[in-house]
Design a protein around this motif. Sequence first.
Motif, PDB file in Angstrom:
ATOM      1  N   ASN A   4       4.395   7.650   5.770  1.00  0.00           N
ATOM      2  CA  ASN A   4       3.246   8.351   5.222  1.00  0.00           C
ATOM      3  C   ASN A   4       3.555   9.831   5.020  1.00  0.00           C
ATOM      4  O   ASN A   4       3.960  10.516   5.945  1.00  0.00           O
ATOM      5  N   CYS A  33      -0.239   4.585   4.228  1.00  0.00           N
ATOM      6  CA  CYS A  33       0.485   3.367   3.884  1.00  0.00           C
ATOM      7  C   CYS A  33       0.133   2.306   4.917  1.00  0.00           C
ATOM      8  O   CYS A  33       0.203   2.560   6.123  1.00  0.00           O
ATOM      9  N   LYS A  34      -0.263   1.142   4.461  1.00  0.00           N
ATOM     10  CA  LYS A  34      -0.608   0.056   5.380  1.00  0.00           C
ATOM     11  C   LYS A  34       0.616  -0.365   6.190  1.00  0.00           C
ATOM     12  O   LYS A  34       1.733  -0.384   5.687  1.00  0.00           O
ATOM     13  N   ARG A  37       2.215   7.618  -0.268  1.00  0.00           N
ATOM     14  CA  ARG A  37       0.878   7.194   0.144  1.00  0.00           C
ATOM     15  C   ARG A  37       0.367   6.120  -0.807  1.00  0.00           C
ATOM     16  O   ARG A  37       0.940   5.878  -1.860  1.00  0.00           O
ATOM     17  N   GLU A  38      -0.770   5.554  -0.423  1.00  0.00           N
ATOM     18  CA  GLU A  38      -1.475   4.612  -1.293  1.00  0.00           C
ATOM     19  C   GLU A  38      -2.529   5.364  -2.089  1.00  0.00           C
ATOM     20  O   GLU A  38      -3.334   6.108  -1.532  1.00  0.00           O
ATOM     21  N   TYR A  98       1.877   3.985  -4.170  1.00  0.00           N
ATOM     22  CA  TYR A  98       1.588   2.601  -4.517  1.00  0.00           C
ATOM     23  C   TYR A  98       0.083   2.425  -4.613  1.00  0.00           C
ATOM     24  O   TYR A  98      -0.693   3.228  -4.098  1.00  0.00           O
ATOM     25  N   CYS A  99      -0.324   1.400  -5.322  1.00  0.00           N
ATOM     26  CA  CYS A  99      -1.740   1.072  -5.422  1.00  0.00           C
ATOM     27  C   CYS A  99      -1.860  -0.429  -5.633  1.00  0.00           C
ATOM     28  O   CYS A  99      -0.873  -1.108  -5.955  1.00  0.00           O
ATOM     29  N   SER A 100      -3.061  -0.925  -5.455  1.00  0.00           N
ATOM     30  CA  SER A 100      -3.265  -2.361  -5.602  1.00  0.00           C
ATOM     31  C   SER A 100      -4.673  -2.632  -6.109  1.00  0.00           C
ATOM     32  O   SER A 100      -5.531  -1.745  -6.086  1.00  0.00           O
ATOM     33  N   MET A 133      -0.026  -5.672  -6.072  1.00  0.00           N
ATOM     34  CA  MET A 133       0.407  -4.345  -5.624  1.00  0.00           C
ATOM     35  C   MET A 133       1.452  -3.800  -6.592  1.00  0.00           C
ATOM     36  O   MET A 133       2.305  -4.541  -7.076  1.00  0.00           O
ATOM     37  N   VAL A 181       3.993  -0.124  -7.576  1.00  0.00           N
ATOM     38  CA  VAL A 181       4.591   1.093  -7.040  1.00  0.00           C
ATOM     39  C   VAL A 181       5.041   1.982  -8.197  1.00  0.00           C
ATOM     40  O   VAL A 181       5.399   1.507  -9.273  1.00  0.00           O
TER      41      VAL A 181
END
Length: 188
Positions: free
Chosen positions: A2, A87-88, A101-102, A138-140, A177, A179
Amino acid sequence: MNAEITLNGEILKSERLILRSWKLNDLKDFYEYASVDGVGQMADWMPHKNIEESKEILLHFIETKNNFAIELVESKKVIGSISLELCKEEFKKDFKNLSGRELGYVISKDYWNRGYATEAAKALIDYCFKEKGYDYLYCSHLERNYKSKRVIEKCNFTFYREFDYDTVLNTREKVLMYVLYNKQEERA
């Protein structure tokens, strides 16, 4: 890993938007969009039941300093939010030794299909890569959330993986997801 982030006091501007820290006087605009059915469910949260719930969440945004209000330049109305989430845990190994980060976002239903989410995301991506030196974002999105998928595509994210997710609606849904690597740091 992160990346460190504190969005307190930062102001990002694009052609039609200002991304800035949340303020208590944004409560009315926040509740206005967060209480609408169909908005939060796409980001896996339920519509706010009352303004007190919105105030509690707004205070959390102010405290955590990782979430921007999305404000229209012309009217000064807050129409959404955009954030840089931790970040998970299950993805940390995927980005070992990289800083990022997300990215998450939500736009008021009244302002969908006008390009605001894409414009806000591009401004924040630019900030993260050029100003903060992040290696990746990243994102989802839930598979059925085609609007979010379109924003992600316009921002040049690359499909990374899919996984199943238990939602707040007590359903199990497929999540896609994506990136985006900082061009100077792009990984194969």
